[in-house]
Design a protein around this motif. Structure first.
Motif, PDB file in Angstrom:
ATOM      1  N   MET A  85      92.784  36.556  53.944  1.00  0.00           N
ATOM      2  CA  MET A  85      92.672  36.280  52.502  1.00  0.00           C
ATOM      3  C   MET A  85      91.216  36.442  52.115  1.00  0.00           C
ATOM      4  N   ILE A  86      90.966  37.139  51.017  1.00  0.00           N
ATOM      5  CA  ILE A  86      89.597  37.260  50.488  1.00  0.00           C
ATOM      6  C   ILE A  86      89.722  36.902  49.020  1.00  0.00           C
ATOM      7  N   THR A  87      89.180  35.758  48.660  1.00  0.00           N
ATOM      8  CA  THR A  87      89.528  35.250  47.330  1.00  0.00           C
ATOM      9  C   THR A  87      88.552  34.192  46.840  1.00  0.00           C
ATOM     10  N   ARG A  88      88.491  34.056  45.525  1.00  0.00           N
ATOM     11  CA  ARG A  88      87.840  32.877  44.984  1.00  0.00           C
ATOM     12  C   ARG A  88      88.760  31.704  45.279  1.00  0.00           C
ATOM     13  N   LEU A  89      88.193  30.580  45.666  1.00  0.00           N
ATOM     14  CA  LEU A  89      89.028  29.436  46.017  1.00  0.00           C
ATOM     15  C   LEU A  89      89.263  28.568  44.767  1.00  0.00           C
TER      16      LEU A  89
ATOM     17  N   SER B  92      98.980  32.966  38.894  1.00  0.00           N
ATOM     18  CA  SER B  92      98.920  33.995  37.860  1.00  0.00           C
ATOM     19  C   SER B  92      97.855  34.999  38.280  1.00  0.00           C
ATOM     20  N   GLU B  93      98.025  36.250  37.910  1.00  0.00           N
ATOM     21  CA  GLU B  93      97.060  37.273  38.335  1.00  0.00           C
ATOM     22  C   GLU B  93      96.994  38.362  37.270  1.00  0.00           C
ATOM     23  N   PRO B  94      95.932  38.362  36.461  1.00  0.00           N
ATOM     24  CA  PRO B  94      95.824  39.373  35.395  1.00  0.00           C
ATOM     25  C   PRO B  94      96.064  40.788  35.937  1.00  0.00           C
TER      26      PRO B  94
ATOM     27  N   HIS C  58      94.488  29.047  40.562  1.00  0.00           N
ATOM     28  CA  HIS C  58      95.431  30.089  40.135  1.00  0.00           C
ATOM     29  C   HIS C  58      95.591  31.205  41.170  1.00  0.00           C
ATOM     30  N   LYS C  59      94.780  31.161  42.226  1.00  0.00           N
ATOM     31  CA  LYS C  59      94.949  32.147  43.302  1.00  0.00           C
ATOM     32  C   LYS C  59      96.091  31.749  44.247  1.00  0.00           C
ATOM     33  N   GLY C  60      96.802  30.677  43.918  1.00  0.00           N
ATOM     34  CA  GLY C  60      97.986  30.299  44.708  1.00  0.00           C
ATOM     35  C   GLY C  60      97.654  29.479  45.936  1.00  0.00           C
TER      36      GLY C  60
HETATM   37  P1  ADP Z   1      89.326  37.917  40.648  1.00  0.00           P
HETATM   38  O1  ADP Z   1      88.631  38.863  39.738  1.00  0.00           O
HETATM   39  O2  ADP Z   1      90.264  36.985  39.959  1.00  0.00           O
HETATM   40  O3  ADP Z   1      88.395  37.180  41.547  1.00  0.00           O
HETATM   41  P2  ADP Z   1      90.409  40.303  41.929  1.00  0.00           P
HETATM   42  O4  ADP Z   1      91.397  40.500  43.023  1.00  0.00           O
HETATM   43  O5  ADP Z   1      90.631  41.069  40.681  1.00  0.00           O
HETATM   44  O6  ADP Z   1      90.279  38.751  41.642  1.00  0.00           O
HETATM   45  O7  ADP Z   1      88.965  40.735  42.453  1.00  0.00           O
HETATM   46  C1  ADP Z   1      88.324  40.019  43.446  1.00  0.00           C
HETATM   47  C2  ADP Z   1      87.178  40.872  43.951  1.00  0.00           C
HETATM   48  O8  ADP Z   1      86.180  40.002  44.493  1.00  0.00           O
HETATM   49  C3  ADP Z   1      87.593  41.790  45.073  1.00  0.00           C
HETATM   50  O9  ADP Z   1      86.724  42.904  45.119  1.00  0.00           O
HETATM   51  C4  ADP Z   1      87.377  40.898  46.297  1.00  0.00           C
HETATM   52  O10 ADP Z   1      87.211  41.650  47.477  1.00  0.00           O
HETATM   53  C5  ADP Z   1      86.077  40.233  45.893  1.00  0.00           C
HETATM   54  N1  ADP Z   1      85.864  38.914  46.525  1.00  0.00           N
HETATM   55  C6  ADP Z   1      86.496  37.751  46.272  1.00  0.00           C
HETATM   56  N2  ADP Z   1      85.989  36.773  47.034  1.00  0.00           N
HETATM   57  C7  ADP Z   1      85.036  37.330  47.806  1.00  0.00           C
HETATM   58  C8  ADP Z   1      84.144  36.836  48.809  1.00  0.00           C
HETATM   59  N3  ADP Z   1      84.146  35.575  49.155  1.00  0.00           N
HETATM   60  N4  ADP Z   1      83.273  37.698  49.380  1.00  0.00           N
HETATM   61  C9  ADP Z   1      83.276  38.998  48.999  1.00  0.00           C
HETATM   62  N5  ADP Z   1      84.075  39.535  48.080  1.00  0.00           N
HETATM   63  C10 ADP Z   1      84.944  38.713  47.475  1.00  0.00           C
END
Ligand code: ADP
Length: 475
Positions: A299-303, A378-380, A306-308
């Motif tokens: 998983m690579i995500t903002r924590l 939710s995911e725009p 809404h990211k589930g």
């Molecule tokens: P959001 O814009 O809601 O964060 P998206 O999937 O549209 O979600 O885009 C997320 C972007 O940010 C992707 O390029 C993802 O690889 C990057 N990203 C998210 N978290 C990290 C992290 N901790 N380190 C590096 N890249 C990240």
């Protein structure tokens, strides 16, 4: 020749915190590619995060003073050209030397200043765009200032305003009493910005823009309902006629496993072997057992919720009972950071939690993973599932917004390009990951799916044309 000015708070490779940065870093070049004759420029704040190397490439354009309410603030303007697109950077160290892009107590003022500068600088750079295209709440006030302050002014009057919602959750809200003091707008404009008793930048832009777009067709529908709109559905319902949804794409050169110099071994769908080495490298780097046959879920995500992440929390310990490894890269809410950190401590043989934002490392993880988990509430649009696909990591996603528009379940007649589930529950998530893990055991079927996923075209090609058509509809 079309003249377009993007106003946004982030753009790769200069400064980014999420998908918005990806889009502003790649869509302008794609539009230019689709319409060679257009002059497209981007304007964003000059954060301290912008590296010295980038600054060395910049040219100083001008220095001036921008008025915001009673304030008269210094405003520098720098520029550079990247991929044929001119990027402008608004300099004011008081506002943008904060160590982080967002999260300061005075964010409304910081971005109102940015927006005021965007519209005030046009005569100074002698660039009156045909389309001012503002993105998300941080740039929303540019549309409001354009229409409310300069709507009757020569040259400004012909500018069409487009506003794109990348995420409706963040609207830029504040106390109505501050409107005059903070924004320098007369109280007659209160009905433009007022919503639910608050000042709301995003609402102002939706009302004022000539066209409103969002980043996937499904999300454009979803935000008309209270479940997804974070309160703004009555406004969107009213403006439905000018609302459209265009799916985001990714920069296939920036995210290219065949050329990516962050990877120990490059690979492509023609020669996919290098992916195994990337996995081995990451396992060694993270001190996980080096096992090729164990599927790696990433998983690579903002924590943020809404990211589930709540359903990941529900199912994580059951998942970790399975024969898999789990790697999470992300930063965000303390509650989630603590939970995933603790899980990694409890399962040292199976799980790693990396609490940071690290673009280079993210690419190594995309390349090493087998299954990419994105169970958003939710995911725009979501870009991460597209990036993962490009690196041959099979997405497991929840059917919402842009995830629904980009990923089809393996069980579909044509075989699909990932695994999907609809009900928002830990059990459904677990079952979807389990289906992927089961298929992973069938080596031939899995490899076939990986190659198919890698070949999927998530480029900007189609969507850039849709943006151009959208601009043309405004003439
Ligand atoms: P959001 O814009 O809601 O964060 P998206 O999937 O549209 O979600 O885009 C997320 C972007 O940010 C992707 O390029 C993802 O690889 C990057 N990203 C998210 N978290 C990290 C992290 N901790 N380190 C590096 N890249 C990240």
């Amino acid at each position: 020749m079309k003249k377009i000015l993007f106003a946004a708070s982030e753009a790769l490779p200069f400064a980014a915190s999420g998908g918005l940065g990806d889009v502003i870093g790649s869509l302008p070049a794609a539009i230019k590619q689709a319409d060679k004759d257009c002059d497209i420029r981007v304007i964003m704040p000059l954060y301290d995060k912008v590296t010295d190397k980038t600054r060395a490439r910049m040219e100083k354009v001008l220095e001036t003073t921008v008025e915001l309410g009673w304030r008269k603030q210094y405003c520098g303007l720098y520029s550079l050209v990247e991929n044929g697109v001119t990027y402008y950077f608004i300099d004011n160290e008081f506002y943008y030397r904060r160590g982080a892009l967002y999260g300061a107590g005075d964010d409304l003022e910081r971005f109102a200043f940015f927006c005021k500068a965007v519209v005030d600088l046009l005569p100074l750079i002698d660039f009156y765009p045909d389309y001012l295209h503002a993105h998300d709440w941080q740039a929303a006030m540019a549309v409001v200032y354009l229409k409310c302050l300069y709507g009757n002014t020569e040259k400004y009057r012909d500018i069409k305003a487009v506003f794109t919602i990348h995420n409706i959750q963040y609207q830029g809200m504040g106390d109505m009493y501050n409107m005059g003091d903070l924004l320098g707008l007369h109280e007659k404009f209160a009905p433009v910005l007022e919503f639910g008793g608050c000042m709301n930048f995003m609402k102002g832009a939706i009302v004022c823009a000539d066209m409103v777009s969002t980043v996937s067709p499904t999300y454009a529908n979803e935000i008309l309902s209270p479940e997804y709109s974070h309160g703004l559905h009555p406004i969107l319902e009213m403006c439905k006629g000018k609302l459209t949804g265009i799916l985001n794409g990714i920069d296939r050169e920036y995210y290219n496993p065949a050329k990516d110099c962050e990877l120990v071994k490059n690979f492509s769908y023609m020669r996919a072997g290098g992916k195994k080495e990337c996995k081995k490298f990451l396992q060694e780097y993270l001190n996980l057992p080096v096992k090729e046959d164990v599927p790696m879920v990433i998983m690579i995500t903002r924590l943020v919720s809404h990211k589930g992440l709540d359903i990941v929390k529900e199912s994580l310990y059951s998942l970790l009972e399975e024969n898999l490894q789990f790697v999470l890269l992300g930063t965000g809410d303390y509650e989630y950071e603590r939970f995933f950190d603790e899980a990694a401590r409890r399962f040292p043989e199976k799980m790693r939690t990396l609490l940071k934002y690290d673009k280079e490392l993210s690419k190594r993880i995309y390349a090493a993973g087998d299954i990419f988990l994105m169970p958003s509430l939710s995911e725009p649009c979501g870009l991460a599932q597209m990036i993962a696909s490009r690196y041959g990591t099979v997405p497991v996603v929840r059917e919402t917004g842009g995830l629904y528009d980009s990923i089809r379940d393996y069980g579909w007649p044509d075989g699909g390009n990932g695994f999907t589930f609809a009900p928002y529950s830990g059990m459904e998530l677990y079952n979807a990951v389990k289906r992927a893990v089961n298929l992973y055991e069938d080596k031939a079927a899995w490899e076939k799916l990986v190659l198919k996923v890698m070949r999927y075209d998530f480029s900007w090609k189609k969507s850039a044309k849709l943006y151009i058509q959208m601009y043309e509809r405004l003439n």
